[in-house]
Scaffold this motif. Structure first.
Motif, short mmCIF file in Angstrom:
data_model
loop_
_atom_site.label_atom_id
_atom_site.label_comp_id
_atom_site.label_asym_id
_atom_site.label_seq_id
_atom_site.Cartn_x
_atom_site.Cartn_y
_atom_site.Cartn_z
N UNK A 152 10.10 2.57 -5.46
CA UNK A 152 8.83 3.06 -4.93
C UNK A 152 9.03 4.34 -4.13
N UNK A 153 10.29 4.64 -3.76
CA UNK A 153 10.59 5.85 -3.00
C UNK A 153 11.01 7.01 -3.89
N UNK B 241 5.32 5.42 0.20
CA UNK B 241 5.11 3.98 0.45
C UNK B 241 4.82 3.71 1.92
N UNK B 242 3.90 2.78 2.18
CA UNK B 242 3.49 2.46 3.55
C UNK B 242 3.78 1.00 3.88
N UNK C 148 0.81 -1.22 0.00
CA UNK C 148 0.00 0.00 0.00
C UNK C 148 0.84 1.28 0.00
N UNK C 149 0.18 2.36 -0.39
CA UNK C 149 0.83 3.66 -0.49
C UNK C 149 -0.12 4.75 0.01
N UNK C 150 0.47 5.84 0.47
CA UNK C 150 -0.34 7.01 0.75
C UNK C 150 -0.98 7.47 -0.55
N UNK D 103 13.15 1.07 0.92
CA UNK D 103 13.78 2.39 0.72
C UNK D 103 15.30 2.28 0.75
N UNK D 104 15.85 1.72 1.83
CA UNK D 104 17.30 1.61 1.93
C UNK D 104 17.86 0.54 1.01
N UNK D 105 17.13 -0.57 0.83
CA UNK D 105 17.63 -1.67 0.00
C UNK D 105 17.72 -1.27 -1.47
#
Length: 358
Positions: free
Chosen positions: A317-318, A326-327, A207-209, A335-337
């Motif tokens: 996605x970021x 992203x949620x 899911x996403x905002x 995000x980091x990966x």
């Protein structure tokens, strides 16, 4: 049936876990194993996931006019047409023979997007990452990190054995599908049906905002020529790049069109944010069209476009608007990966990755 109204996002929508930093470390270690193995084998760094592209397309993304307030959010708050790139791929971090039938994915990059950006999101673009199934292969980032650790050990090894295993798993999964029990796990191991990617429907699975709300996304073929390809089997015998060849042949004559759709969260229990293995059922919250993706007939493996998009761009996605943050724990780990993988590829290849201009 009367639909429940969409739930507004609040601080309680997400549940942060104490072990998230350790999970990210585990993911990065697995990514490093995949990245180093493949770069040594190929003499060139490729993506840690979705390394093999089957088609690179260029077209337009048009936000539908007259959307109701709950859908007119973020990128979709105002109608307009944007340039867009679409990358069609397979999910492993090694470049495999297409006889190994694995889940397919798309990465969509929409250009010239206005609004507040996510942290470290360069440029003015919005990325959407999707796969051809409605749920993720693991419920959370911790389980996904464990699965990736095992998969990293098989990277770029014994391709012949993978081909043979895939054929067996496809038969098993087809039998399960006939009985209404098709297995997501078997599909991820090589038991996915080997069909034309152009006819597939793709899901964000996480899911996403969505401005004031929470949503998942879907890309669904609507052009008749694409819908005719849905479920069409691809013969991979003696054709290690069969999907690339199939897409290239199809896009030479097809003016492709997809509906970009949004599925709003309406019930926190039926549509959880932190468990990506739970499907949000359409009878509880339908997918609603908000935009149209059009890719006119073209050479889907044009050397210049492949170099520009496949080699010189990153998808994440970021990368995008704060309105579509992203949620969930899987997305937080991504995000980091994703950044870690992209930085390795840029440094190893000596080619900085960039966001395209409008």
């Amino acid at each position: 049936m009367t639909l429940q109204p969409p739930l507004p996002y609040s601080a309680s929508t997400e549940e942060y876990r104490d072990d998230e930093p350790e999970t990210l470390d585990s993911l990065n270690r697995s990514f490093d194993e995949i990245l180093h193995t493949t770069s040594e084998h190929y003499g060139h760094a490729v993506r840690a996931v979705h390394a093999k592209a089957h088609g690179i397309l260029e077209g337009t993304f048009t936000v539908d006019p007259g959307l109701p307030p709950e859908l007119a959010q973020g990128l979709f708050a105002s109608t307009g047409t944007h340039k867009a790139y679409l990358r069609i791929s397979t999910n492993p971090g090694d470049i495999l023979d297409d006889a190994i039938a694995l889940p397919r994915g798309i990465a969509l990059k929409v250009l010239d997007v206005e609004g507040e950006r996510l942290p470290d999101a360069e440029g003015a673009t919005q990325d959407f990452i999707m796969v051809n199934g409605p749920v993720f292969t693991a419920p959370d980032a911790t389980k996904f990190a464990g699965n990736l650790k095992l998969l990293a050990k098989t990277t770029d090894r014994a391709e012949g054995a993978k081909v043979a295993a895939s054929k067996v798993l496809q038969v098993v999964n087809a039998a399960l599908g006939a009985a209404g029990m098709e297995s997501i796990k078997l599909a991820g191991l090589g038991g996915a049906p080997q069909v034309d990617p152009l006819g597939e429907t793709y899901f964000s699975v996480t899911p996403f905002l969505y401005g004031a709300y929470v949503a998942k996304f879907r890309l669904r073929p609507v052009a008749p020529a694409l819908k005719e390809l849905t479920g069409t089997k691809v013969d991979t015998s003696g054709r290690p790049d069969a999907l690339r060849e199939t897409i290239r042949e199809g896009m030479a004559t097809i003016d492709a069109e997809w509906a970009f759709e949004v599925q709003l969260q309406r019930d926190a229990e039926r549509q959880p944010v932190e468990d990506a293995s739970v499907e949000w059922k359409e009878e509880d919250t339908p997918f609603l069209r908000v935009a149209t993706l059009r890719m006119p007939r073209q050479d889907s493996w044009d050397a210049g476009r492949v170099r520009e998009v496949d080699e010189n761009m990153r998808f994440s996605v970021w990368t995008g608007l704060a309105a579509h943050r992203p949620l969930g724990n899987i997305n937080r780990a991504r995000r980091g990966a994703y950044r870690h993988s992209a930085d390795f590829r840029a440094a190893t290849n000596g080619c900085p990755l960039h966001e395209p201009a409008a």
